[in-house]
Design a protein around this motif. Structure first.
Motif, PDB file in Angstrom:
ATOM      1  N   LEU A   1      20.814   9.940  19.852  1.00  0.00           N
ATOM      2  CA  LEU A   1      20.957  11.494  20.368  1.00  0.00           C
ATOM      3  C   LEU A   1      20.012  12.302  19.940  1.00  0.00           C
ATOM      4  N   GLY A   2      19.119  12.024  18.468  1.00  0.00           N
ATOM      5  CA  GLY A   2      17.739  12.353  17.667  1.00  0.00           C
ATOM      6  C   GLY A   2      16.340  12.179  18.965  1.00  0.00           C
ATOM      7  N   MET A   3      16.825  10.522  19.262  1.00  0.00           N
ATOM      8  CA  MET A   3      15.040  10.518  19.831  1.00  0.00           C
ATOM      9  C   MET A   3      15.401  11.001  21.190  1.00  0.00           C
ATOM     10  N   TRP A   4      16.451  10.821  22.147  1.00  0.00           N
ATOM     11  CA  TRP A   4      17.061  11.554  23.397  1.00  0.00           C
ATOM     12  C   TRP A   4      15.999  13.081  23.152  1.00  0.00           C
ATOM     13  N   LEU A   5      16.465  13.966  22.088  1.00  0.00           N
ATOM     14  CA  LEU A   5      16.085  14.870  21.734  1.00  0.00           C
ATOM     15  C   LEU A   5      14.165  14.838  21.780  1.00  0.00           C
ATOM     16  N   ALA A   6      13.876  14.154  20.952  1.00  0.00           N
ATOM     17  CA  ALA A   6      12.349  13.477  20.296  1.00  0.00           C
ATOM     18  C   ALA A   6      11.684  14.011  22.067  1.00  0.00           C
ATOM     19  N   LEU A   7      12.475  13.040  22.516  1.00  0.00           N
ATOM     20  CA  LEU A   7      11.621  11.519  24.086  1.00  0.00           C
ATOM     21  C   LEU A   7      11.785  12.747  25.345  1.00  0.00           C
ATOM     22  N   VAL A   8      12.842  13.693  25.742  1.00  0.00           N
ATOM     23  CA  VAL A   8      13.154  13.922  27.037  1.00  0.00           C
ATOM     24  C   VAL A   8      12.958  15.239  26.647  1.00  0.00           C
ATOM     25  N   ASP A   9      12.376  16.286  27.660  1.00  0.00           N
ATOM     26  CA  ASP A   9      12.813  17.612  27.765  1.00  0.00           C
ATOM     27  C   ASP A   9      13.856  17.364  28.891  1.00  0.00           C
ATOM     28  N   PHE A  10      14.438  18.740  28.951  1.00  0.00           N
ATOM     29  CA  PHE A  10      15.500  19.202  30.040  1.00  0.00           C
ATOM     30  C   PHE A  10      15.535  19.926  29.774  1.00  0.00           C
ATOM     31  N   ALA A  11      16.607  21.013  30.789  1.00  0.00           N
ATOM     32  CA  ALA A  11      17.017  22.309  30.309  1.00  0.00           C
ATOM     33  C   ALA A  11      18.137  22.645  29.016  1.00  0.00           C
ATOM     34  N   GLY A  12      18.302  23.654  28.525  1.00  0.00           N
ATOM     35  CA  GLY A  12      18.958  23.405  27.333  1.00  0.00           C
ATOM     36  C   GLY A  12      18.643  22.572  25.874  1.00  0.00           C
ATOM     37  N   LYS A  13      17.502  22.162  26.686  1.00  0.00           N
ATOM     38  CA  LYS A  13      16.902  21.119  24.870  1.00  0.00           C
ATOM     39  C   LYS A  13      16.950  21.652  23.655  1.00  0.00           C
ATOM     40  N   GLN A  14      16.528  22.951  23.715  1.00  0.00           N
ATOM     41  CA  GLN A  14      16.400  24.270  22.678  1.00  0.00           C
ATOM     42  C   GLN A  14      18.006  24.716  22.193  1.00  0.00           C
ATOM     43  N   THR A  15      18.570  24.946  23.003  1.00  0.00           N
ATOM     44  CA  THR A  15      19.658  25.014  23.006  1.00  0.00           C
ATOM     45  C   THR A  15      20.680  23.954  21.821  1.00  0.00           C
ATOM     46  N   LEU A  16      20.527  22.964  22.158  1.00  0.00           N
ATOM     47  CA  LEU A  16      21.247  21.456  21.650  1.00  0.00           C
ATOM     48  C   LEU A  16      20.280  21.347  20.459  1.00  0.00           C
ATOM     49  N   ASN A  17      19.099  21.693  19.894  1.00  0.00           N
ATOM     50  CA  ASN A  17      18.618  21.384  19.427  1.00  0.00           C
ATOM     51  C   ASN A  17      18.992  22.833  18.252  1.00  0.00           C
ATOM     52  N   SER A  18      19.753  23.813  18.164  1.00  0.00           N
ATOM     53  CA  SER A  18      19.837  24.787  17.514  1.00  0.00           C
ATOM     54  C   SER A  18      21.368  24.546  17.280  1.00  0.00           C
ATOM     55  N   LEU A  19      22.110  23.753  17.753  1.00  0.00           N
ATOM     56  CA  LEU A  19      23.030  23.433  17.463  1.00  0.00           C
ATOM     57  C   LEU A  19      23.231  22.494  16.620  1.00  0.00           C
ATOM     58  N   ILE A  20      22.547  21.586  16.877  1.00  0.00           N
ATOM     59  CA  ILE A  20      22.362  20.389  15.316  1.00  0.00           C
ATOM     60  C   ILE A  20      21.968  21.032  14.428  1.00  0.00           C
ATOM     61  N   ASN A  21      20.886  22.210  14.851  1.00  0.00           N
ATOM     62  CA  ASN A  21      20.381  22.708  12.746  1.00  0.00           C
ATOM     63  C   ASN A  21      21.708  23.446  12.951  1.00  0.00           C
ATOM     64  N   PHE A  22      22.679  23.822  12.989  1.00  0.00           N
ATOM     65  CA  PHE A  22      23.538  24.938  12.626  1.00  0.00           C
ATOM     66  C   PHE A  22      24.484  23.578  11.646  1.00  0.00           C
ATOM     67  N   GLY A  23      24.579  21.971  13.278  1.00  0.00           N
ATOM     68  CA  GLY A  23      25.590  21.345  12.552  1.00  0.00           C
ATOM     69  C   GLY A  23      24.966  20.710  11.250  1.00  0.00           C
ATOM     70  N   MET A  24      23.833  21.069  10.712  1.00  0.00           N
ATOM     71  CA  MET A  24      23.322  19.920   9.392  1.00  0.00           C
ATOM     72  C   MET A  24      23.954  21.114   8.333  1.00  0.00           C
ATOM     73  N   GLY A  25      24.330  22.702   8.699  1.00  0.00           N
ATOM     74  CA  GLY A  25      24.826  22.654   7.989  1.00  0.00           C
ATOM     75  C   GLY A  25      26.061  23.602   7.724  1.00  0.00           C
ATOM     76  N   LEU A  26      26.962  22.849   9.080  1.00  0.00           N
ATOM     77  CA  LEU A  26      28.618  23.041   8.395  1.00  0.00           C
ATOM     78  C   LEU A  26      29.217  22.917   7.346  1.00  0.00           C
ATOM     79  N   PRO A  27      30.108  23.514   6.845  1.00  0.00           N
ATOM     80  CA  PRO A  27      30.614  23.453   5.605  1.00  0.00           C
ATOM     81  C   PRO A  27      31.742  22.236   5.421  1.00  0.00           C
ATOM     82  N   PRO A  28      31.597  21.278   5.140  1.00  0.00           N
ATOM     83  CA  PRO A  28      32.678  20.210   5.125  1.00  0.00           C
ATOM     84  C   PRO A  28      34.000  20.298   5.067  1.00  0.00           C
ATOM     85  N   VAL A  29      34.342  21.282   4.270  1.00  0.00           N
ATOM     86  CA  VAL A  29      35.501  21.860   4.515  1.00  0.00           C
ATOM     87  C   VAL A  29      35.941  22.381   5.382  1.00  0.00           C
TER      88      VAL A  29
END
Lengths: 294, 232
Positions: free
Chosen positions: B47-75
């Motif tokens: 997924l990370g590779m695909w995001l880095a190499l392919v351009d598509f609509a909504g890429k920014q949104t998906l990126n921000s979602l992943i960044n948000f997920g990095m900070g998701l509280p495990p609990v």
């Protein structure tokens, strides 16, 4: 293209993979074999933290599993959470200590087959300085009134456990709505709450079993004990499979029958005697709450 | 202060006695967190590779979602996974709640955004000309991807290390979906909580040492993989 580095990397990756897979297969071996569906074999028992912390079920579980062939999954949560899980049919049996709340759930039909198993008692502990001057009082409600009147720090579990429910009850009887800086809620189990009270030099209500095995880490003496209101009754019950078809009723019954059997009762009475020179729990099979005036 | 020293002594005792219980908890920890990390890498790296190499609509949104997920509280993840796996939940029929599998699921969800996010960063920071050059030399897409992974391996190993580090040290979600059942779903972090509950601070500290040793060992192995020389 294959050079030393690639080989070494491959080796390391394989090593890590083997670690994981090896451990994995080792663990999976302990899973029930095919042909026994786990749904039938697993019995989930939700219980109060004081039972878990006292290690009582570490004695009981192997014996039960050997005798009945069921696999017990015991989940230690506060009584409040255990009852909530039962009301949703998420567990098969309960082992809890809040008679009043249990009776409510029983009346609602979520649980059946409720039996008294054992008892011990609650104690009020606090700092040696005893600012509220409750030492040796025979009446728990009076002690609570004094703590509130003196605004002496009281540390509450605040987790809706059996202990917490009794504590709230005692405040009610003392006509006190505890609030302000002197009343602090930890929202955690008995052990953590005792430790908080210990560090902050506050009063708290604790079940005697947890107090006994935490004692080596505490500088809080028992100040009030022996009031009948401080009796701590533990009941088992099964979750109603008529209401929740996924409940393993046979497994729950096997668990209940064992803890009420002479063998189970002997184990309960003996538990902790070697380590602490005193019993942590007293067997009550065949008795009911009424015998204790409830 | 004494607890720290007593804990070290106790840890040695536990390890040299070959205490079955401790060994079982150690293996369970490695199994659950290792498997969860492996799953998160299998899903997150592509997924990370695909995001880095392919351009598509909504890429920014998906990126921000992943960044948000990095900070998701495990609990929170633990709570959501529990709700799904409970008998009354949509996946209740699977009988997964309070099993190691449930813990693996929760931990893989926790590690996944971290692995995906780090992978994205690692791949995107390679010189973009490299890819075109490889393609113009007639490499197939798969060959190009493999060479890019090799090129970005420092960053990609960092992704694995970060993911593993997060899940092996996680306690809230493991407690909630696994139930901390002795001999079944007890891992080192929840065992520490249990021992504290029993008032055995020395044992809790001993398990903490064991957890640190295991984490350090795995991280060192991964770091050796990451670099060409030993780093200790």
């Amino acid at each position: 293209m294959i050079n030393n580095r690639t080989v070494r990397d491959a080796c390391l990756v394989s090593f890590l993979a083997i670690l994981c897979i090896g451990f994995g297969s080792n663990l999976i071996k302990q899973e029930p074999t095919i042909g026994q569906s786990p749904a039938k074999k697993d019995v989930i028992v939700a219980m109060t933290t004081s039972i878990e912390d006292s290690g009582l079920l570490d004695d009981l579980v192997p014996a039960i599993e050997k005798k009945t062939g069921y696999k017990l999954k015991k989940v230690a949560v506060g009584t409040g959470q255990a009852l909530a899980l039962a009301e949703k049919g998420e567990v098969d049996a309960l082992f809890v200590n809040s008679p009043k709340a249990e009776r409510k759930v029983l009346a609602g039909g979520a649980v059946i087959n409720r039996h008294l198993v054992m008892h011990n008692d609650f104690v009020i502990v606090g700092p040696d300085t005893d600012k509220a001057n409750i030492r040796g009082k025979k009446n728990a409600v009076e002690a609570f009134s004094l703590i509130a009147k003196n605004q002496a720090l009281f540390v509450s579990r605040g987790d809706d456990s059996g202990t917490n429910k009794l504590e709230k009850d005692l405040w009610k009887q003392a006509n006190v709505t505890p609030s302000g800086t002197w009343y602090q809620q930890t929202g955690s189990g008995m052990a953590e709450t005792l430790q908080v009270a210990n560090q902050k030099l506050g009063y708290t209500l604790a079940d005697r079993a947890t107090y006994i095995f935490q004692k080596k880490n505490l500088s809080l003496p028992i100040l009030v004990q022996g009031d009948k209101k401080l009796l701590n009754l533990y009941h088992v019950m099964e979750v109603n499979s008529q209401k929740f078809p996924r409940v393993n009723s046979a497994g729950a019954k096997a668990f209940i029958n064992y803890v009420l059997s002479p063998e189970g009762q002997t184990l309960i009475a003996a538990h902790g005697k070697k380590e602490f020179k005193q019993a942590l729990f007293y067997g009550d099979a065949g008795k009911t709450e009424k015998d204790y005036g409830f | 202060m004494n607890t720290i020293i007593e804990g070290a002594v106790k840890a040695l005792e536990l390890l040299t006695d070959g205490d079955c219980d401790v060994f079982q908890v150690m293996t369970m920890t490695l199994f659950v967190s290792g498997t969860a990390t492996a799953i998160s890498v299998l899903l997150g790296l592509p997924l990370g590779m695909w995001l880095a190499l392919v351009d598509f609509a909504g890429k920014q949104t998906l990126n921000s979602l992943i960044n948000f997920g990095m900070g998701l509280p495990p609990v929170v993840i633990g709570l959501v996974v529990s709700v799904f796996l409970w008998r009354s939940g949509p996946l209740g029929n699977l009988d997964l709640i309070y099993t190691p599998t449930a813990m693996i699921v929760a931990q893989a969800i926790i590690a996944f955004p971290i692995v995906a996010g780090f992978s994205f960063t690692a791949i995107i920071s390679i010189n973009p000309k490299l890819r075109w050059r490889l393609l113009s030399m007639g490499a197939t897409q798969w060959q190009v991807n493999w060479l890019l992974i090799k090129e970005a391996r420092l960053g990609l190993m960092a992704a694995v290390i970060a993911g593993f580090g997060r899940v092996i040290s996680e306690v809230g979600a493991s407690m909630m979906v696994g139930g901390n059942i002795k001999g079944q779903t007890r891992v080192l972090t929840t065992a520490i909580v249990t021992e504290v509950g029993k008032g055995n601070y020395d044992v809790a500290m001993a398990i903490a040492y064991i957890l640190l040793i295991i984490t350090y060992t795995v991280i060192v192995l991964l770091t050796i993989l990451q670099h060409d020389r030993k780093i200790l």
